[in-house]
Write a protein that holds these residues in place. Structure first.
Motif, short mmCIF file in Angstrom:
data_model
loop_
_atom_site.label_atom_id
_atom_site.label_comp_id
_atom_site.label_asym_id
_atom_site.label_seq_id
_atom_site.Cartn_x
_atom_site.Cartn_y
_atom_site.Cartn_z
N UNK A 117 5.14 -3.90 7.30
CA UNK A 117 4.91 -3.08 8.74
C UNK A 117 3.38 -2.87 8.58
N UNK A 118 2.67 -2.99 9.57
CA UNK A 118 1.31 -2.69 9.69
C UNK A 118 1.10 -1.34 10.00
N UNK A 119 1.78 -0.40 10.46
CA UNK A 119 1.36 0.80 10.56
C UNK A 119 1.75 1.77 9.42
N UNK A 120 2.93 1.44 8.81
CA UNK A 120 3.35 2.17 7.51
C UNK A 120 4.35 1.54 6.63
N UNK A 121 3.81 1.17 5.38
CA UNK A 121 4.87 0.50 4.61
C UNK A 121 4.59 0.95 3.28
N UNK A 122 5.40 0.42 2.17
CA UNK A 122 5.11 0.52 0.77
C UNK A 122 5.82 -0.60 0.05
N UNK A 123 4.90 -1.28 -0.94
CA UNK A 123 5.43 -2.55 -1.60
C UNK A 123 5.78 -1.75 -3.03
N UNK A 124 6.73 -2.27 -3.72
CA UNK A 124 7.27 -1.55 -4.94
C UNK A 124 7.50 -2.97 -5.73
N UNK A 125 6.95 -3.07 -6.76
CA UNK A 125 7.15 -4.19 -7.97
C UNK A 125 7.91 -3.65 -8.91
N UNK A 126 8.96 -4.31 -9.41
CA UNK A 126 10.01 -3.87 -10.58
C UNK A 126 10.07 -5.00 -11.13
N UNK A 127 10.04 -4.62 -12.71
CA UNK A 127 10.54 -5.70 -13.81
C UNK A 127 11.72 -6.07 -13.64
N UNK A 128 12.19 -6.95 -14.78
CA UNK A 128 13.41 -7.58 -14.63
C UNK A 128 14.52 -6.54 -15.12
N UNK A 129 14.20 -5.46 -15.51
CA UNK A 129 15.28 -4.33 -15.82
C UNK A 129 15.39 -3.40 -14.79
N UNK A 130 14.58 -3.58 -14.01
CA UNK A 130 14.61 -2.47 -12.60
C UNK A 130 13.88 -1.39 -12.72
#
Length: 146
Positions: free
Chosen positions: A122-135
């Motif tokens: 989303x251009x106005x507001x968002x968040x990216x979260x990166x999780x490893x294979x264990x979560x």
């Protein structure tokens, strides 16, 4: 207007699993991950016409800042709406980056594709979260109005 995010940009919050909320409360800190977000292009340049080219101009860069390769197999990249991309077999070399595109394409060591037909970030507001294979959360990046 296209929007490109870097860690130093204003209005961006980037965190690592190494700095959980518990740290602010004085609790112990986990080992810092060598895998971080690099540049993020959450608003593809030009008109949002849902063409594959436009979709692929929306991307997130994942960078290994460490001295050892990292196996990203089964790691996930998630947005606020829980759109989830699961990495396939991918080994990220030391000091290397991989760009995760929204649209379709052929995966390489430097570019992987979510194969989606709609925009994720989303251009106005968002968040990216990166999780490893264990979560476990490894990195987050947020942008837009709070």
């Amino acid at each position: 207007m296209a929007r490109l995010v870097t860690a130093a940009a204003c209005g961006i919050a980037i965190a690592s699993a190494a700095v959980p909320a518990a740290v602010a409360e004085g609790k112990s800190q986990a080992a810092r991950s060598a895998v971080v977000f690099g540049k993020i292009q959450y608003d593809s340049p030009g008109r949002d016409d849902r063409s594959n080219r436009s979709l692929n101009d929306e991307w997130v860069t994942v960078t290994n800042t460490g001295k050892k390769a990292v196996d990203l197999s089964r790691w996930t990249l998630v947005d606020n709406e829980r759109n989830t991309y699961r990495f396939g077999k991918l080994r990220l070399a030391p000091h290397a980056s991989v760009r995760v595109h929204t649209g379709a394409g052929r995966d390489t060591a430097k570019d992987v594709f979510q194969n989606r037909r709609a925009y994720v970030w989303n251009n106005d507001r968002d968040k990216a979260t990166l999780r490893d294979a264990s979560g476990r959360t490894v990195a987050t990046a947020a942008w837009g109005r709070r």
